[in-house]
Design a protein around this motif. Sequence first.
Motif, PDB file in Angstrom:
ATOM      1  N   CYS A  57      -9.085 -67.067  11.266  1.00  0.00           N
ATOM      2  CA  CYS A  57     -10.160 -67.219  12.266  1.00  0.00           C
ATOM      3  C   CYS A  57     -10.502 -68.674  12.556  1.00  0.00           C
ATOM      4  N   ARG A  59     -12.101 -70.731  10.819  1.00  0.00           N
ATOM      5  CA  ARG A  59     -13.387 -71.152  10.250  1.00  0.00           C
ATOM      6  C   ARG A  59     -13.151 -72.378   9.383  1.00  0.00           C
ATOM      7  N   CYS A  72     -10.330 -67.202   4.809  1.00  0.00           N
ATOM      8  CA  CYS A  72     -11.722 -67.296   4.374  1.00  0.00           C
ATOM      9  C   CYS A  72     -12.224 -65.950   3.867  1.00  0.00           C
ATOM     10  N   PRO A  74     -14.914 -64.068   4.716  1.00  0.00           N
ATOM     11  CA  PRO A  74     -15.224 -63.046   5.723  1.00  0.00           C
ATOM     12  C   PRO A  74     -13.982 -62.343   6.268  1.00  0.00           C
ATOM     13  N   CYS A  75     -12.883 -63.089   6.483  1.00  0.00           N
ATOM     14  CA  CYS A  75     -11.657 -62.474   6.998  1.00  0.00           C
ATOM     15  C   CYS A  75     -10.983 -61.598   5.942  1.00  0.00           C
ATOM     16  N   ALA A  77     -12.654 -59.914   3.693  1.00  0.00           N
ATOM     17  CA  ALA A  77     -13.485 -58.716   3.592  1.00  0.00           C
ATOM     18  C   ALA A  77     -13.299 -57.804   4.798  1.00  0.00           C
ATOM     19  N   SER A  78     -13.096 -58.406   5.977  1.00  0.00           N
ATOM     20  CA  SER A  78     -12.945 -57.627   7.206  1.00  0.00           C
ATOM     21  C   SER A  78     -11.961 -58.341   8.122  1.00  0.00           C
ATOM     22  N   SER A 218     -21.996 -63.235  17.010  1.00  0.00           N
ATOM     23  CA  SER A 218     -21.592 -62.289  15.963  1.00  0.00           C
ATOM     24  C   SER A 218     -20.140 -61.846  16.114  1.00  0.00           C
TER      25      SER A 218
END
Length: 257
Positions: A57, A59, A72, A74-75, A77-78, A218
């Motif tokens: 992503c 980030r 990262c 967040p990526c 996790a989802s 978001s």
Amino acid sequence: MLSAIRRGAGEALVPLVDAIYPPRCPACGNAIGAQTGLCRDCWEDLVIPGEPACASCMRPMRSEWTASEAICAPCMASPPRHDGIAAATLYTATSRKLVLAFKHGRKLALAPLLARMIAAKLPTVDGAPLLVPVPLHRFRLWRRGFNQAALLARELERLGRGVLLVDALERRKRTPPLGGMGARARKRALAGAISTRPAATARIAGRHVILVDDVLTSGATSDTCVVVLKRAGAASVTLACFARVLDESLPTGQLSG
């Protein structure tokens, strides 16, 4: 030749325009040397995403020892549906002022500057990608008078970064502001809200798509757009924006307004 004459005529009028409307920084209002650009202080206040960054992503990541293909948290996790994010800046006080001036202050002349900064972050792909703006509902478009994402996409086309397909997506129903909603509430609000136009489906199939917007918050709206674009056969979808909101870089309450 005609375009050169037009450019020359425009350049000849610059001193007159500057005399009537002295150049000022669109972010802070201080005097600057030309009608385009920012003052030095505002340039320095912009936060430009760089390396190291998440391979999925983009980030920004903290350690200079981060592996080139690191993902990262967040990526992990989802995993995202998109194929990367090209953000010109992170959403901070100065980028917020520029976005508000552009979108709500109707300073449409900012579009070339914002688009140039986005273009600097776009990846290189084989062939000319399609530039698809995030759509507005027709009532919001009527009230505002323009789609800021479409203006940015048009400027990116002028910069040679792709082919504009301005009506690839349509927002079929009005959605409430998504700020403050949880993930499930955002998903419910966006259910069935965005679709591809039937006439555009054949042009999307097999193409690399750059989905353009002014701010990425978001990601709920862009995720919905990515899903329908890939359902229409897009080979990949990269998100392109001027300002990207990251919780770790955004002071409390700054996104409001």
